[in-house]
Design an enzyme around this catalytic site. Structure first.
Site, PDB file in Angstrom:
ATOM      1  N   ASN A  17       0.814  -1.206   0.000  1.00  0.00           N
ATOM      2  CA  ASN A  17       0.000   0.000   0.000  1.00  0.00           C
ATOM      3  C   ASN A  17       0.852   1.262   0.000  1.00  0.00           C
ATOM      4  OD1 ASN A  17       0.460  -1.524   2.360  1.00  0.00           O
ATOM      5  ND2 ASN A  17      -0.793  -0.141   3.590  1.00  0.00           N
TER       6      ASN A  17
ATOM      7  N   CYS B 256      -7.921   4.527  -4.293  1.00  0.00           N
ATOM      8  CA  CYS B 256      -6.934   5.078  -5.230  1.00  0.00           C
ATOM      9  C   CYS B 256      -7.188   6.492  -5.735  1.00  0.00           C
ATOM     10  CB  CYS B 256      -6.800   4.144  -6.435  1.00  0.00           C
ATOM     11  SG  CYS B 256      -6.086   2.571  -5.982  1.00  0.00           S
TER      12      CYS B 256
ATOM     13  N   GLN C 200      -8.654   9.328  -4.883  1.00  0.00           N
ATOM     14  CA  GLN C 200      -8.320  10.509  -4.087  1.00  0.00           C
ATOM     15  C   GLN C 200      -6.825  10.582  -3.785  1.00  0.00           C
ATOM     16  OE1 GLN C 200     -10.940  12.129  -1.222  1.00  0.00           O
ATOM     17  NE2 GLN C 200      -9.398  12.113   0.373  1.00  0.00           N
TER      18      GLN C 200
HETATM   19  N1  LIG Z   1      -6.905  -1.406  -5.026  1.00  0.00           N
HETATM   20  C1  LIG Z   1      -6.892  -1.074  -6.292  1.00  0.00           C
HETATM   21  O1  LIG Z   1      -7.922  -1.101  -6.982  1.00  0.00           O
HETATM   22  C2  LIG Z   1      -5.610  -0.690  -6.972  1.00  0.00           C
HETATM   23  C3  LIG Z   1      -5.573  -0.634  -8.382  1.00  0.00           C
HETATM   24  C4  LIG Z   1      -4.377  -0.300  -8.983  1.00  0.00           C
HETATM   25  C5  LIG Z   1      -3.270   0.002  -8.223  1.00  0.00           C
HETATM   26  N2  LIG Z   1      -3.336  -0.024  -6.860  1.00  0.00           N
HETATM   27  C6  LIG Z   1      -2.125   0.252  -6.104  1.00  0.00           C
HETATM   28  O2  LIG Z   1      -1.564  -0.973  -5.682  1.00  0.00           O
HETATM   29  C7  LIG Z   1      -0.928  -0.837  -4.395  1.00  0.00           C
HETATM   30  C8  LIG Z   1      -1.507  -1.847  -3.435  1.00  0.00           C
HETATM   31  O3  LIG Z   1      -2.894  -1.581  -3.276  1.00  0.00           O
HETATM   32  P1  LIG Z   1      -3.861  -2.613  -2.570  1.00  0.00           P
HETATM   33  O4  LIG Z   1      -5.243  -2.080  -2.774  1.00  0.00           O
HETATM   34  O5  LIG Z   1      -3.541  -3.986  -3.024  1.00  0.00           O
HETATM   35  O6  LIG Z   1      -3.407  -2.420  -1.048  1.00  0.00           O
HETATM   36  P2  LIG Z   1      -3.743  -3.360   0.204  1.00  0.00           P
HETATM   37  O7  LIG Z   1      -3.671  -2.484   1.382  1.00  0.00           O
HETATM   38  O8  LIG Z   1      -4.990  -4.136  -0.069  1.00  0.00           O
HETATM   39  O9  LIG Z   1      -2.540  -4.410   0.240  1.00  0.00           O
HETATM   40  C9  LIG Z   1      -1.229  -4.082   0.550  1.00  0.00           C
HETATM   41  C10 LIG Z   1      -0.623  -5.195   1.389  1.00  0.00           C
HETATM   42  O10 LIG Z   1       0.772  -4.948   1.549  1.00  0.00           O
HETATM   43  C11 LIG Z   1       1.156  -5.446   2.832  1.00  0.00           C
HETATM   44  N3  LIG Z   1       2.450  -4.862   3.221  1.00  0.00           N
HETATM   45  C12 LIG Z   1       2.734  -3.573   3.526  1.00  0.00           C
HETATM   46  N4  LIG Z   1       4.038  -3.426   3.811  1.00  0.00           N
HETATM   47  C13 LIG Z   1       4.605  -4.646   3.677  1.00  0.00           C
HETATM   48  C14 LIG Z   1       5.936  -5.133   3.820  1.00  0.00           C
HETATM   49  N5  LIG Z   1       6.935  -4.312   4.125  1.00  0.00           N
HETATM   50  N6  LIG Z   1       6.157  -6.445   3.605  1.00  0.00           N
HETATM   51  C15 LIG Z   1       5.143  -7.275   3.276  1.00  0.00           C
HETATM   52  N7  LIG Z   1       3.867  -6.869   3.107  1.00  0.00           N
HETATM   53  C16 LIG Z   1       3.598  -5.570   3.303  1.00  0.00           C
HETATM   54  C17 LIG Z   1       0.011  -5.054   3.718  1.00  0.00           C
HETATM   55  O11 LIG Z   1      -0.005  -5.844   4.897  1.00  0.00           O
HETATM   56  C18 LIG Z   1      -1.201  -5.297   2.803  1.00  0.00           C
HETATM   57  O12 LIG Z   1      -1.759  -6.601   2.998  1.00  0.00           O
HETATM   58  C19 LIG Z   1      -1.146   0.623  -4.003  1.00  0.00           C
HETATM   59  O13 LIG Z   1      -0.025   1.364  -4.372  1.00  0.00           O
HETATM   60  C20 LIG Z   1      -2.330   1.042  -4.843  1.00  0.00           C
HETATM   61  O14 LIG Z   1      -2.337   2.412  -5.102  1.00  0.00           O
HETATM   62  C21 LIG Z   1      -4.492  -0.393  -6.227  1.00  0.00           C
END
Ligand SMILES: NC(=O)c1ccc[n+]([C@@H]2O[C@H](COP(=O)([O-])OP(=O)(O)OC[C@H]3O[C@@H](n4cnc5c(N)ncnc54)[C@H](O)[C@@H]3O)[C@@H](O)[C@H]2O)c1
Length: 459
Positions: A92, A273, A275
């Site tokens: 994240n 995302c 915002q």
């Molecule tokens: N959710 C969406 O629709 C979407 C779409 C495109 C891009 N993104 C981007 O993708 C990225 C991830 O988004 P997401 O929605 O999957 O987030 P999320 O919060 O659902 O998942 C992130 C995971 O990373 C883990 N994490 C954090 N630090 C860590 C570390 N040091 N080691 C191991 N694990 C760790 C967290 O525990 C969490 O489970 C963000 O940058 C977001 O902007 C999200």
């Protein structure tokens, strides 16, 4: 480089579905998704796939097909890094809540921790892929950390932003409009292109420099959110002029230069995302002194906040200027249909405003558990956890949630809401019975015929 093992750090909404599809389409590659969150990994490994931490149509089936064969979920981060030739960083990147850039810039501490972790444990050359959405030029920071901390191994950094939309993630991954890969090393780029190439045609795999790739993701989200704010701005004008926003959207959407998608007026966009990515874009523009550019994009957020606020203001004024002690049933808590994700959901902010006016809120959402509803409200710290518990109740049944309510607010466009027995709901509500349709999913004439006082957005 031949890739036999992939590690993905971050088992979230992006890491989980993306790696599941990569594993399905590349049965000869072992894909290990790791996370520091033990509870999340345990849920991904649950025998009962209805308990997976993320709900996406079609995802459970792919997990059943691949898990334990070439898809693994683990908390052994170092081991997975070491075993892999390619490592995706999919953690994240929330908006900073402290220090310089608070409330605007992306917090890159999780990404940096990943880079340091990789640098410390890697004993062989690695391709490191930025899957998280990152500010333009982050690859430079990652490169510096990897090359200055490591054990003398070579790292190639690629940017491969994810364009999936929650609710349709599996379909978006199986049939992407395009896959974007930014990088310097042609060999590394082709290694990743080969993995996608098992199901995506080469014309849809774009190769760019790293900075264009990083900036394209922020730009795509800014353009998408801007369309929503644009139609929402027009919705308010419609309400004052007897124009109908659906008719306007249809009329402009048939213009091939504009196109019909993302023109649904609503209570405002949510999700993790839009915002945060726009705030980040605004922050970056300001940091280069580009204030006109920053102001332009910031307006998308200002309008979105305005849209949420005017929905709750309208609800309060329609209920004779007070909701104190009144039961307001909220149908939907997720930020959109077909996901259990509630991050930045408009429902949270509307509920918070109504609670400050002493309303009693009853929530029903087909996929969001009570724990998340309370967690979202408690996180705002507007009132104590106990007060939220007293004022908010959650239900597993929409008919129970709406029983005795003064008004219903439709917050998410779940398909099932359209199929309810609305006469039965009406009979069990206080009269006059109001519906505030924040998603324009019900038929006004039908609702009026039943007896509801019905209002929607932009009509
Ligand atoms: N959710 C969406 O629709 C979407 C779409 C495109 C891009 N993104 C981007 O993708 C990225 C991830 O988004 P997401 O929605 O999957 O987030 P999320 O919060 O659902 O998942 C992130 C995971 O990373 C883990 N994490 C954090 N630090 C860590 C570390 N040091 N080691 C191991 N694990 C760790 C967290 O525990 C969490 O489970 C963000 O940058 C977001 O902007 C999200």
């Amino acid at each position: 480089m031949k890739v036999n093992n992939i590690c993905c750090i971050g088992a979230g909404y992006v890491g989980g579905p993306t790696m599941a599809v990569i594993a399905k389409k590349n049965p000869n590659i072992k894909v290990t998704i790791v996370d520091i969150n033990e509870e999340r990994i345990a849920a991904w490994n649950d025998e009962d796939v209805s308990k997976l931490p993320i709900y996406e149509p079609g995802l459970a089936e792919i997990v059943v097909e691949t898990r334990g064969k070439n898809l693994f979920f683990s908390t052994e981060i170092d081991k997975a890094i070491n075993e892999s030739e390619m490592i995706f960083i999919s953690v994240n990147t929330p908006t900073k809540t402290y220090g310089k850039g608070k409330g605007m810039a992306a917090d890159l501490k999780y990404v940096e921790l990943c880079a340091r972790n990789i640098a410390e444990v890697a004993k062989t050359d690695k391709i490191v892929v930025e899957k998280s959405t990152l500010p333009v030029r982050t690859a430079q920071a990652i490169k510096s950390i990897l090359h200055n901390t490591g054990n003398d191994v070579n790292f190639h950094i690629l940017s491969n932003p994810e364009f999936l939309a929650e609710g349709t993630a599996v379909q978006d991954l199986l049939n992407p409009d395009r896959v974007l890969i930014g990088g310097e090393s042609e060999d590394a780029i082709e290694s990743l292109a080969n993995i996608y190439g098992s199901w995506v045609s080469q014309e849809r795999i774009l190769r760019t420099n790293v900075w264009s790739s990083e900036l394209s993701k922020l730009t795509a989200n800014a353009f998408l959110a801007q369309r929503i704010s644009s139609i929402n701005a027009i919705s308010e004008l419609c309400e004052h002029t007897e124009a109908n926003v659906n008719e306007v959207a249809r009329a402009i959407g048939m213009d091939s230069r504009i196109g019909p998608k993302f023109l649904n007026a609503s209570i405002g966009f949510g999700g993790s995302c839009f915002q945060k990515d726009i705030l980040n874009l605004v922050y970056i523009a300001r940091s280069y002194g580009l204030n006109a550019v920053a102001d332009y994009w910031e307006q998308v957020i200002i309008l979105n906040d305005h849209q949420k606020r005017r929905f709750s203001d309208n609800l309060i004024s329609t209920l004779y200027n007070t909701v104190s002690g009144k039961k307001i049933a909220m149908l939907g808590w997720a930020f959109k249909k077909d996901t259990n994700d509630t991050r930045e959901s408009a429902a949270i902010y509307v509920a918070d405003h109504l609670l400050s006016e002493q309303a009693n809120i009853a929530v029903y959402d087909p996929k969001v558990p009570a724990k998340k509803v309370y967690g979202d409200l408690n996180y705002l710290e507007t009132r104590s956890d106990e007060e939220n518990k007293d004022l908010v109740s959650t239900f597993d049944d929409p008919y129970e949630a709406t029983k005795g309510a003064h008004a219903i607010a439709i917050m998410t466009e779940w398909d099932e809401f359209k199929a309810y027995d609305w006469k039965k709901i009406y009979d069990n509500m206080k009269k006059p019975a109001f519906i505030f349709d924040g998603r324009n999913i019900l038929d006004k004439a039908e609702m009026n015929k039943i007896g509801f006082e019905y209002s929607s957005i932009g009509k």
